[in-house]
Scaffold this motif. Structure first.
Motif, PDB file in Angstrom:
ATOM      1  N   SER A  77      30.406  -0.707 -20.209  1.00 46.61           N
ATOM      2  CA  SER A  77      29.492  -1.384 -20.033  1.00 46.61           C
ATOM      3  C   SER A  77      28.399  -0.535 -19.297  1.00 46.61           C
ATOM      4  CB  SER A  77      29.656  -3.028 -19.046  1.00 46.61           C
ATOM      5  OG  SER A  77      30.429  -3.517 -20.754  1.00 46.61           O
ATOM      6  N   VAL A  80      27.643   2.418 -21.525  1.00 50.18           N
ATOM      7  CA  VAL A  80      26.565   1.669 -23.053  1.00 50.18           C
ATOM      8  C   VAL A  80      24.824   1.424 -22.450  1.00 50.18           C
ATOM      9  CG1 VAL A  80      25.821   0.328 -24.446  1.00 50.18           C
ATOM     10  CG2 VAL A  80      28.249   1.132 -23.609  1.00 50.18           C
ATOM     11  N   GLY A  83      22.834   5.005 -21.329  1.00 50.86           N
ATOM     12  CA  GLY A  83      22.961   5.560 -22.366  1.00 50.86           C
ATOM     13  C   GLY A  83      23.763   6.781 -21.989  1.00 50.86           C
ATOM     14  N   GLU A 119      29.036  -5.034 -27.263  1.00 47.62           N
ATOM     15  CA  GLU A 119      27.021  -4.601 -26.313  1.00 47.62           C
ATOM     16  C   GLU A 119      26.790  -3.339 -27.527  1.00 47.62           C
ATOM     17  OE1 GLU A 119      28.704  -3.835 -22.777  1.00 47.62           O
ATOM     18  OE2 GLU A 119      28.966  -5.653 -22.605  1.00 47.62           O
ATOM     19  N   THR A 120      26.859  -2.211 -27.754  1.00 46.90           N
ATOM     20  CA  THR A 120      26.325  -1.589 -29.110  1.00 46.90           C
ATOM     21  C   THR A 120      27.324  -1.261 -30.135  1.00 46.90           C
ATOM     22  OG1 THR A 120      26.312   0.531 -29.358  1.00 46.90           O
ATOM     23  CG2 THR A 120      27.868  -0.110 -27.361  1.00 46.90           C
ATOM     24  N   THR A 121      26.481  -0.846 -30.990  1.00 48.90           N
ATOM     25  CA  THR A 121      26.668  -0.758 -32.242  1.00 48.90           C
ATOM     26  C   THR A 121      26.364   0.749 -33.339  1.00 48.90           C
ATOM     27  OG1 THR A 121      24.993  -2.274 -33.082  1.00 48.90           O
ATOM     28  CG2 THR A 121      27.439  -3.110 -33.041  1.00 48.90           C
ATOM     29  N   ALA A 122      25.018   1.160 -31.391  1.00 51.56           N
ATOM     30  CA  ALA A 122      24.812   2.438 -32.423  1.00 51.56           C
ATOM     31  C   ALA A 122      25.641   3.832 -32.533  1.00 51.56           C
ATOM     32  CB  ALA A 122      23.309   2.951 -31.071  1.00 51.56           C
ATOM     33  N   ASN A 140      31.563   1.165 -34.818  1.00 50.49           N
ATOM     34  CA  ASN A 140      30.625   2.268 -33.693  1.00 50.49           C
ATOM     35  C   ASN A 140      31.260   1.588 -32.337  1.00 50.49           C
ATOM     36  OD1 ASN A 140      29.516   3.381 -35.932  1.00 50.49           O
ATOM     37  ND2 ASN A 140      27.674   3.118 -35.739  1.00 50.49           N
ATOM     38  N   LEU A 141      30.981   0.611 -32.416  1.00 44.51           N
ATOM     39  CA  LEU A 141      31.326  -0.291 -30.884  1.00 44.51           C
ATOM     40  C   LEU A 141      32.832   0.442 -30.436  1.00 44.51           C
ATOM     41  CD1 LEU A 141      31.399  -2.452 -28.859  1.00 44.51           C
ATOM     42  CD2 LEU A 141      33.271  -3.398 -30.231  1.00 44.51           C
ATOM     43  N   ASN A 144      32.748   4.969 -29.502  1.00 44.99           N
ATOM     44  CA  ASN A 144      32.483   5.591 -28.338  1.00 44.99           C
ATOM     45  C   ASN A 144      33.987   5.699 -27.837  1.00 44.99           C
ATOM     46  OD1 ASN A 144      29.610   4.682 -27.616  1.00 44.99           O
ATOM     47  ND2 ASN A 144      30.046   2.892 -28.375  1.00 44.99           N
TER      48      ASN A 144
END
Ligand code: HEC
Ligand code: HEC
Ligand code: HEC
Ligand code: HEC
Ligand code: HEC
Ligand code: HEC
Length: 309
Positions: A77, A80, A83, A119-122, A140-141, A144
């Motif tokens: 976490s 993320v 970055g 938390e992220t889908t980038a 994408n989560l 990572n």
């Protein structure tokens, strides 16, 4: 006159206090969108408690900087939020966690239902390669963490590759690379599998699905839309399994793989080292028996068998 002003001030203070209390109550009530008498949370806890994410087999690795971004939920976490990529995390997590609810969801950040957000889908830049981007929707989560940590070394001028340790290989969890048709060794050209192109949320569609299963095992209902409710479509998994056994036997006969299935340290002709790498990549690490990328898996295994025969 003075008394009236005082009285008004008092009434005003009371109103402010009451309004404050009301908003506190309203906030408390929002907790019950999740904390209520349904199995909204407990239903997921039960599934997670069976998964290695939840049992945390390897969470202690999260105390080392090089492992924390993927092996501690808390460090993930933080990574993320900053970055960073897993290879850029500079400190271990002294109190590592399993991959729990907070690892993947934005729990207790707004204290509303919006906190189920991931938390992220980038899209994820796979750091072992140059310019390889995993763009698989909500999957994408997962990518990572489920990405290889290294590609195979280039061959030396004598066309040899050194197998440097009994942990040699791409590291556990290279599934995102397999879906994209990269990460294998040798001259085999791979391309993104139809599964990575046709299934919008990739990993999440096949491992969580519409019923929001939280054991993270692949689910046959994720195949039904296009195939039957079975993983071994057209006997493909059985075919891949047979190729794995054949390649494993050849590697053992040539002394590259020991009886326990670990690589044997040494310097080998590049084609043989590549065959060993691909055996580890597919059989030990990817774990889908070809489903993530059927044509690429089969091509890598066949090239390895040809190199050793
Ligand atoms: C989006 C859903 C959601 C909302 C809204 C929510 N929680 Fe939680 N809460 C969770 C989840 C998920 C956990 C972790 C459960 C687990 O670890 O198995 C949790 C855990 C807890 C715990 C256990 C200790 C801990 O931190 O893990 C407490 C106490 C708690 N919540 C209180 C609250 C309060 C008070 C509110 C409102 C201000 C609130 N929650 C709002 C989902 C929510
Ligand atoms: C924070 C990193 C992280 C994220 C995000 C993550 N995983 Fe994992 N996953 C791991 C680790 C680490 C393990 C091995 C856990 C252990 O042994 O402690 C694992 C194990 C697994 C396993 C079990 C493999 C086995 O050998 O039994 C599956 C399946 C899996 N993950 C699927 C997923 C899917 C699907 C997602 C996305 C929804 C996901 N993971 C997201 C780190 C992550
Ligand atoms: C890029 C993310 C990532 C990094 C960095 C990473 N791992 Fe992992 N590791 C994973 C994933 C994902 C799995 C689970 C793979 C699977 O089961 O398919 C895993 C699995 C493992 C396992 C096997 C756990 C089991 O239960 O079988 C060990 C041991 C392990 N990692 C050790 C390490 C160590 C030690 C480091 C640091 C030097 C490290 N890892 C760094 C992602 C990572
Ligand atoms: C490894 C990552 C991961 C972990 C750990 C995890 N989840 Fe999830 N969860 C997901 C993903 C991915 C989805 C699917 C989201 C979607 O389709 O929008 C999801 C969906 C959900 C949903 C449905 C949300 C919705 O919008 O309908 C709930 C509820 C939920 N999770 C609760 C939990 C709870 C409670 C825990 C801890 C016990 C937990 N999750 C742990 C990844 C995770
Ligand atoms: C087409 C559906 C599909 C997609 C997309 C998919 N998987 Fe899989 N995955 C499977 C199937 C099927 C298996 C093999 C299950 C079996 O044979 O029991 C599997 C196996 C695995 C395993 C090994 C589990 C174990 O028990 O050893 C892991 C880990 C995994 N997948 C993670 C991922 C991740 C991470 C992604 C996205 C980057 C992903 N998968 C995308 C279907 C899929
Ligand atoms: C969105 C549609 C879609 C979904 C969902 C899907 N697949 Fe596929 N799958 C395909 C397509 C398209 C092909 C390529 C068919 C071909 O080349 O004949 C394929 C091929 C395969 C193959 C290779 C078959 C062969 O004969 O070469 C296997 C194995 C497979 N899928 C397994 C699965 C499994 C297991 C799941 C669920 C976990 C799944 N698929 C989900 C579309 C899908």
């Amino acid at each position: 006159m003075q008394t009236r002003v005082r009285l008004m001030a008092l009434v005003f203070t009371l109103v402010v206090l009451l309004a404050g209390t009301a908003s506190v109550i309203a906030q408390d009530i929002s907790c019950t969108v999740c904390h209520d008498d349904t199995t909204l949370i407990t239903g997921k806890q039960t599934g997670l408690s069976e998964a290695v994410h939840g049992t945390g087999e390897a969470y202690v690795r999260g105390t080392s900087a090089g492992c924390a971004g993927c092996h501690s939920g808390g460090a993930f976490s933080a990574m993320v939020a900053q970055g960073l990529r897993p290879d850029q995390v500079e400190a271990g997590d002294p109190n590592p966690t399993r991959q729990d609810c907070r690892t993947c969801h934005a729990i207790h950040t707004t204290n509303t239902e919006a906190d189920w957000a991931l938390e992220t889908t980038a899209p994820v830049n796979l750091y072992a390669f140059e310019n390889v981007i995993y763009d698989g929707g909500k999957g994408n989560l997962c990518a990572n963490c489920h990405q290889p940590r290294r590609a195979i070394d280039a061959a030396d001028p004598n066309d040899n590759i050194a197998v440097t340790s009994t942990h040699w290989g791409p590291h556990h969890g290279p599934q995102s690379a397999m879906l994209l048709g990269v990460g294998g060794a040798g001259d085999v050209a791979g391309k993104p599998s139809f599964h990575s192109r046709m299934i919008a949320d990739t990993c999440v569609a096949c491992h969580i699905g519409p019923d929001m299963k939280h054991t993270f095992e692949a689910i046959t209902s994720g195949c039904a839309e296009c195939h039957g409710e079975d993983f071994d479509i057209d006997g493909k998994q059985a075919e891949v399994e047979a190729l794995i056994v054949q390649l494993g036997d050849l590697l053992k006969a040539k002394g590259l793989l020991d009886e326990a299935g670990h690589p044997v340290v040494g310097i080998y002709p590049a084609a043989q080292a590549s065959a060993l790498w691909n055996y580890i990549f597919i059989s030990i690490e990817d774990g889908s028996l070809g489903v993530h990328n059927p044509p690429y898996t089969k091509a890598l295994l066949e090239a390895g068998i040809a190199a050793l025969q």
